[in-house]
Design an enzyme around this catalytic site. Structure first.
Site, PDB file in Angstrom:
ATOM      1  N   ASP A  20       0.860  -1.188   0.000  1.00 53.92           N
ATOM      2  CA  ASP A  20       0.000   0.000   0.000  1.00 53.92           C
ATOM      3  C   ASP A  20       0.896   1.238   0.000  1.00 53.92           C
ATOM      4  OD1 ASP A  20      -2.183   1.653   0.113  1.00 53.92           O
ATOM      5  OD2 ASP A  20      -2.707   1.205   2.192  1.00 53.92           O
ATOM      6  N   ASP A 114      -2.773   2.396  -6.229  1.00 54.45           N
ATOM      7  CA  ASP A 114      -1.730   2.469  -5.206  1.00 54.45           C
ATOM      8  C   ASP A 114      -1.672   1.278  -4.259  1.00 54.45           C
ATOM      9  OD1 ASP A 114      -4.155   3.119  -4.055  1.00 54.45           O
ATOM     10  OD2 ASP A 114      -3.329   4.623  -2.709  1.00 54.45           O
ATOM     11  N   GLU A 115      -2.391   0.211  -4.533  1.00 54.58           N
ATOM     12  CA  GLU A 115      -2.285  -0.957  -3.646  1.00 54.58           C
ATOM     13  C   GLU A 115      -2.581  -2.238  -4.403  1.00 54.58           C
ATOM     14  OE1 GLU A 115      -5.183  -1.607  -0.499  1.00 54.58           O
ATOM     15  OE2 GLU A 115      -6.469  -0.058  -1.369  1.00 54.58           O
TER      16      GLU A 115
END
Length: 366
Positions: A20, A114-115
């Site tokens: 993350d 983003d993860e």
């Protein structure tokens, strides 16, 4: 009894990493503009109808968070600096990060820009442990993008995602096989995936504050009070989650809904709540760069009867103002409400590929 962390007792425990990025949008802006570093920053627009798309850690200390109205954020943090979003840049950085992932895992399940989950059971990189793998991935992300990431390492997805929050920012945490139940026991239920604000409040009314409290409840009790979610809560209270990392996972829709403590009857309040839900859904779509053509509004009345209204646009709805307008028009068809409304929901579906330049970014938070 310690739960068996293996989906198949004949196979070894899986090794799952959840990566993350730390305050991704805001961190990219601070990386690219040194004048923003160390300052409370919100990605978005500070206009009256604006919404925070992302907040830096400096801003989060004041209570500023994503999906918050800009006016509220400024009240909490008068020195807050706003910068407009640059989705084409975030998407390019995300491609860099996912290219790094591909050197370490065959099964990669992206959740947003983003993860992602990575299954490193096969140890493609030949590193001694999954902990070493996560550490090397984070080091490469920092070296190649100038950004920090946090990681959770465990034997299932639920625990790995929990673990990635444990030492944020720029840290990692391991929940080893056989340790999941003890790890979960000490956490507040609000940390658990699938426990939203309303469910957390309901659990607290039932005396369920922590994972240990949740574990004490029988399957029958949880099914009685939480319906189809009961078995999920029963499992995660014991650190169990047998979902695989799904490299072919395709998100077919994105939605958000709220159950109200007091039934809503005022048309203006109902409309405002629907618009807020639409903004929240658009926030996810923007982060994931996934936009749909169809907007659906769900209404559940005080007598638990449910109504849905849907409308499809000619193309993907990338402009949040258009999404709010469609949601507002749809809910207006059931107003005035025949009864008080206990739940509202907004969902976007029928996703289409959209280039970053097609997203009407200036209007994102209009």
């Amino acid at each position: 009894m310690t739960p068996d962390p293996r989906p198949d007792p004949g196979s070894p425990p899986r090794k799952i990493i959840h990566i993350d990025m730390d305050a991704f949008f805001a961190s990219v802006e601070q990386r690219d503009d040194p004048a923003l570093r160390g300052r409370p920053l919100a990605v978005g627009h500070g206009a009256r109808r604006g919404v925070v798309a992302a907040a830096s850690y400096e801003a989060r200390k004041f209570g500023v968070r994503s999906a918050m109205p800009s006016t509220t954020a400024l009240r909490l943090c008068p020195q807050l600096v706003f910068t407009p979003p640059r989705f084409e840049v975030y998407k390019a950085v995300s491609r860099q990060i996912h290219a790094i992932f591909a050197d370490y895992a065959d099964a990669i399940e992206p959740l947003s820009l983003d993860e992602a989950y990575l299954d490193v059971t096969a140890n493609r990189a030949g590193l001694p442990t999954a902990t070493d793998t996560a550490r090397e991935i984070r080091a490469r992300i920092l070296a190649e993008t100038g950004l920090t990431a946090s990681a959770g390492i465990s034997y299932n997805k639920f625990l790995a995602k929990l673990a990635s929050d444990q030492n944020k920012p720029n840290g990692q945490f391991v929940v080893a096989p056989g340790k999941g139940e003890a790890f979960v026991a000490g956490l507040p239920v609000g940390r658990f995936h699938g426990v939203g604000t309303v469910t957390e409040a309901k659990m607290r009314r039932l005396g369920i504050e922590t994972g240990e409290d949740l574990r004490r409840q029988s399957m029958a009790f949880l099914a009685q009070h939480f319906g189809k979610s009961g078995p999920w809560f029963h499992g995660i209270a014991r650190g169990e989650d047998h979902r695989p990392v799904n490299a072919d996972r395709v998100r077919k829709s994105s939605g958000s809904e709220t159950t109200f403590e007091t039934d809503l009857t005022d048309p203006a309040t109902i409309t405002a709540e629907v618009e807020a839900l639409a903004e929240k859904v658009h926030g996810w779509c923007a982060r994931a760069q996934a936009f749909g053509r169809t907007v659906t509004v769900k209404v559940k009345y005080a007598d638990f009867q449910q109504a849905t209204r849907s409308r499809s646009a000619s193309g993907a709805v990338t402009d949040p103002a258009a999404l709010r307008r469609m949601a507002r028009d749809l809910v207006s068809s059931v107003l005035p409400a025949r009864l008080g409304i206990r739940l509202l929901g907004v969902t976007v579906s029928n996703f289409e590929a959209v280039s970053a330049t097609a997203v009407e970014q200036p209007a994102l938070l209009a």
